[in-house]
Design a protein around this motif. Structure first.
Motif, short mmCIF file in Angstrom:
data_model
loop_
_atom_site.label_atom_id
_atom_site.label_comp_id
_atom_site.label_asym_id
_atom_site.label_seq_id
_atom_site.Cartn_x
_atom_site.Cartn_y
_atom_site.Cartn_z
N TYR B 241 8.30 -0.95 9.01
CA TYR B 241 8.00 0.48 9.09
C TYR B 241 8.71 1.11 10.28
CZ TYR B 241 5.38 4.84 9.30
OH TYR B 241 5.04 6.16 9.34
N GLN B 245 11.40 4.11 10.21
CA GLN B 245 11.35 5.31 11.05
C GLN B 245 12.68 5.52 11.78
OE1 GLN B 245 7.66 4.27 13.22
NE2 GLN B 245 6.88 6.24 12.53
N ASP B 271 17.67 2.82 0.71
CA ASP B 271 16.77 2.84 -0.45
C ASP B 271 15.57 1.93 -0.22
OD1 ASP B 271 18.97 1.01 -0.66
OD2 ASP B 271 18.24 0.42 -2.62
N VAL B 274 13.31 3.86 2.22
CA VAL B 274 12.55 4.94 1.59
C VAL B 274 11.32 4.35 0.89
CG1 VAL B 274 12.59 6.66 -0.26
CG2 VAL B 274 14.49 6.52 1.33
N ASP B 275 11.50 3.18 0.26
CA ASP B 275 10.36 2.52 -0.37
C ASP B 275 9.30 2.17 0.66
OD1 ASP B 275 11.66 2.74 -2.76
OD2 ASP B 275 12.32 0.66 -2.86
N LEU B 277 8.72 3.70 3.52
CA LEU B 277 8.04 4.93 3.95
C LEU B 277 7.02 5.36 2.91
CD1 LEU B 277 11.04 6.98 5.40
CD2 LEU B 277 9.19 5.94 6.69
N ARG B 278 7.41 5.27 1.63
CA ARG B 278 6.49 5.69 0.58
C ARG B 278 5.28 4.78 0.52
NH1 ARG B 278 5.62 8.60 -3.70
NH2 ARG B 278 7.60 9.67 -3.67
N SER B 281 2.83 5.54 3.34
CA SER B 281 2.01 6.74 3.18
C SER B 281 1.03 6.56 2.02
CB SER B 281 2.88 7.97 3.00
OG SER B 281 3.51 7.94 1.75
N GLU B 282 1.44 5.82 0.98
CA GLU B 282 0.52 5.61 -0.15
C GLU B 282 -0.63 4.72 0.24
OE1 GLU B 282 2.12 4.62 -3.91
OE2 GLU B 282 2.49 6.76 -4.11
N GLU B 284 -1.87 4.37 3.03
CA GLU B 284 -2.78 5.15 3.87
C GLU B 284 -3.68 6.01 2.98
OE1 GLU B 284 -0.90 7.21 7.27
OE2 GLU B 284 -2.50 8.65 6.95
N ALA B 285 -3.06 6.71 2.02
CA ALA B 285 -3.85 7.59 1.15
C ALA B 285 -4.87 6.77 0.35
CB ALA B 285 -2.94 8.36 0.20
N LEU B 286 -4.44 5.61 -0.15
CA LEU B 286 -5.33 4.80 -0.97
C LEU B 286 -6.50 4.26 -0.14
CD1 LEU B 286 -2.77 2.79 -3.10
CD2 LEU B 286 -4.19 4.69 -3.84
#
Lengths: 472, 472
Positions: B241, B245, B271, B274-275, B277-278, B281-282, B284-286
């Motif tokens: 991560y 960044q 690429d 980017v995966d 980073l996604r 954040s996912e 974290e949301a989950l």
């Protein structure tokens, strides 16, 4: 170019931040203030701080500025070389940018933003004090002004607001040899260039020539033999988040932007798209957490209060409604006071379960994975999940309530209420985001507050209602 | 290469998904089942479906598979050309990948994964049935096998697990002309190549040569004159991560990975970042939403139940504790039943406010913006915000309570309890994530559940305690 200069890993960056804080503290020691010029240690600290700052990449200075309290932030900002101000303003968050611009006079602002490209200028314009805008626009040449205005004419969430205009275009009837010679006339290529755009004399985009293909093919070939005719092309009115998803899906680095008739008007690059992806996920996290917008952690308490008031007020209303639902059953509570102790469990578990469902649905909607046909299926599945969870956990907690209050009917009511509230949570967890999408609203926004409102009021009503019917 | 083939915008992709669903429904119509071969419409639908699928990019097929219920998903999966299976498996989410692999026999699995690169294979290995692994490893050549094992030796969240080995290396004493000739011997360059890696004879990385510089400089120059000696270099044990960044911060497309002594061992690409980073954040949301992991929305109800049980169980425990806190004050509630109706307001607003604070702190921690020195300052600021909000909103709701129950002391207790609970929420909202970070844990994980537990139990205790002291 972006390759030069030593860069920090995150941990090295953190060390440098500590060092900068330390130096700032030294420079502020009261003993030094009277005659700063005469103090050897003071001068050395000053020089060292300046050396440190000059060696940092603009993105790293932005990081340092974000991580410092306002007073230290402005002390650093004043020491940053003026010719890098513009780049740094682009890198910091909106909230911090505001605090930096507030510290600059009009002349400094103009000097900072003048070296920027049109698309970068357009990003900053809305944060600049309005009195500098006429002078700024007057300082641009006609083409720049037109580009700034073009970028400003699109809303922030459209491709047009994010495109830049720095790109290399070529004709399709020339040889690769000619292309190579043409490129050598540049001092440097626009950042992130991974392909050249092929246009005809009417400025219509006819294809792209990836640098890779330019390099691996024989120089005698013509552009038209080598180029790819069919590309990921975007329109300025395309949704920026959808474009970012396409970049992610197809591993793009740059892509052309064309107008309705196919004229090449700009390009978008992966770094802008990564920002879009990050902003999207952050704004989702923030709105779930009940913050209106990104907050500078060192913002004044007053600013923070304003940023959080809207959601608190909404929450106050929903909590008041839940309270009135309880008020309907005060007689029952007076009769059996255990109800007061047990009711938050029913509401709380419903809220947790509803948030699980809504999180999953909002995510699937963001990835565009739900069709109307699958909505019914999801409702069915979520209801089954809710029934299982309700019967299992409801029985557990129902048994505990039975033991605790030595009241079997109370335990049964508890189990039934838990199960019904979880089914309600499942229904709303699927339904609320679908309804929001149908109404053209962002399904993430306030989803957590809404589902919690439903499961609180609903849970209290179901539990106290059942208790009143069967236990009184 | 990635430029070929027509691509869909999100809306076109959605249309194609609808078309595919439609065709699948036609193919399943019972009337067609008896003699499919004799039915013209059936054959046409079949051909059209195949044509559609063959034209789609692997990432788009992955999207289609994610968005279809299990039965349709497998029907499509069986129609996808076998030579694209591997690429598609890489694109889908873990949950969907599992459902696809479960549908393949060992022979199909081996055929699908054999064309993949070492780093891609390493990504898939943990999802493959163990019985195919010996055969798979035996089918690789020595270098491939070594690379797969190297990638597998790093945890998923380290750079080593994400690096690939496809890169172009050059020596520094040759001319750019020679480099250009050398590149023409390639059929194509590794995906995302934006720079060549310069190594000496010991395989030590001495610099990088961006393709841009290769193109704009005179071919007579040598690599060492043009290359950048100082680069963003990563180690295989670096945190993925943090690397992502850095890619975001410095707008990188690729970066070299070197071992402890500076030997070039691989590279990482935008690429993959980017995966990362996604996913960050996912997850974290989950985890905020109380889901253990990413969930296939069409997963069986049973799988969903398991994914959600852990958080529900934790929530049940915290809700039970809050319930016992209320239980302590049953006598007071019996005496003044309005307390039961008002107490959820105190707890609810505290939870909302605490979640606002914790969301902001977790985000600042993720961006590495909080030092121990600033922690105290944040506590101070958040306490002020809480006091302001508590006094303002507490007075509003206290006045409402006073009117509603015609009981001034009750209103005063309500205001005081709201204020104290908001201060508690501020204290925990800053303290919990800082403590989690100090303990080396992810501050996002469960943050919402923990803060809500504190503000529920704390809110009930404060409100009912004050009421017992002053109103009884």
């Amino acid at each position: 170019m972006s390759e030069a200069g030593a860069r920090g890993s995150a941990s090295r960056l953190h060390e440098q931040l500590d060092l900068i804080s330390e130096l700032l503290r030294k420079l502020r020691r009261p003993g030094h203030l009277p005659q700063p010029g005469t103090d050897q240690g003071f001068r050395e600290s000053q020089l060292e701080l300046q050396r440190l700052l000059d060696a940092l990449h603009p993105a790293d200075i932005a990081y340092v500025l974000e991580a410092l309290p306002l007073e230290d932030r402005l002390a650093i900002w004043q020491r940053v070389k003026a010719d890098r101000d513009g780049e740094i303003l682009l890198e910091v968050s909106d909230a911090v940018r505001e605090s930096l611009i507030a510290d600059m006079d009009d002349h400094e602002i103009l000097a900072a933003v003048e070296p920027l490209d049109a698309d970068e200028l357009a990003d900053l314009v809305e944060d600049l004090p309005t009195e500098v805008l006429p002078e700024l626009m007057a300082s641009l040449d006609a083409q720049q002004r037109e580009r700034v205005q073009a970028a400003l004419s699109y809303p922030d969430d459209q491709v047009g607001a994010l495109m830049d205009f720095e790109m290399v275009t070529i004709r399709e009837d020339i040889t690769l040899e000619t292309v190579l010679r043409y490129l050598r006339r540049f001092d440097e290529l626009p950042a992130q260039t991974d392909k050249l755009f092929v246009i005809n004399q009417d400025n219509l985009l006819t294809g792209v020539l990836p640098l890779h293909w330019l390099l691996v093919n024989s120089p005698e070939k013509t552009v038209s033999e080598v180029m790819a005719p069919d590309v990921n092309t975007f329109h300025p009115t395309d949704d920026a988040y959808e474009a970012a998803q396409a970049f992610e899906r197809y591993d793009l680095v740059t892509a052309p932007v064309v107008d309705g008739s196919g004229h090449l008007i700009g390009r978008i690059t992966i770094d802008a798209m990564v920002d879009v992806l990050r902003e999207e996920s952050e704004s989702e996290a923030l709105s779930r957490g009940g913050l209106r917008e990104e907050e500078d952690i060192f913002a004044s308490a007053w600013k923070s209060v304003r940023n959080r008031w809207a959601w608190l007020a909404i929450n106050l209303v929903t909590a008041f409604i839940a309270s009135r639902v309880i008020g309907l059953f005060e007689g029952s509570i007076q009769h059996l006071v255990a109800l007061a102790a047990l009711m938050p469990i029913v509401a709380g578990i419903g809220g947790n379960s509803g948030n699980q469902t809504i999180t999953m649905i909002v995510r699937a909607l963001a990835l565009d994975q739900i069709s109307p046909a699958s909505a019914r299926r999801l409702w069915g599945k979520e209801s089954v999940v809710a029934l299982v969870n309700g019967l299992v956990w409801g029985s557990v907690i129902g048994t505990v309530a039975w033991m605790l209050y030595d009241n079997l009917p109370l335990g049964v009511v508890m189990t039934a209420a838990m199960t019904l509230n979880l089914v309600l949570a499942a229904f709303c967890g699927v339904g609320i985001p679908l309804l929001m999408t149908k109404l053209g609203r962002d399904p993430a926004l306030g989803s957590s507050v809404m589902i919690t409102a439903m499961t609180d009021s609903g849970g209290f009503f179901i539990f106290l209602g059942l208790a009143t019917l069967f236990l009184m």
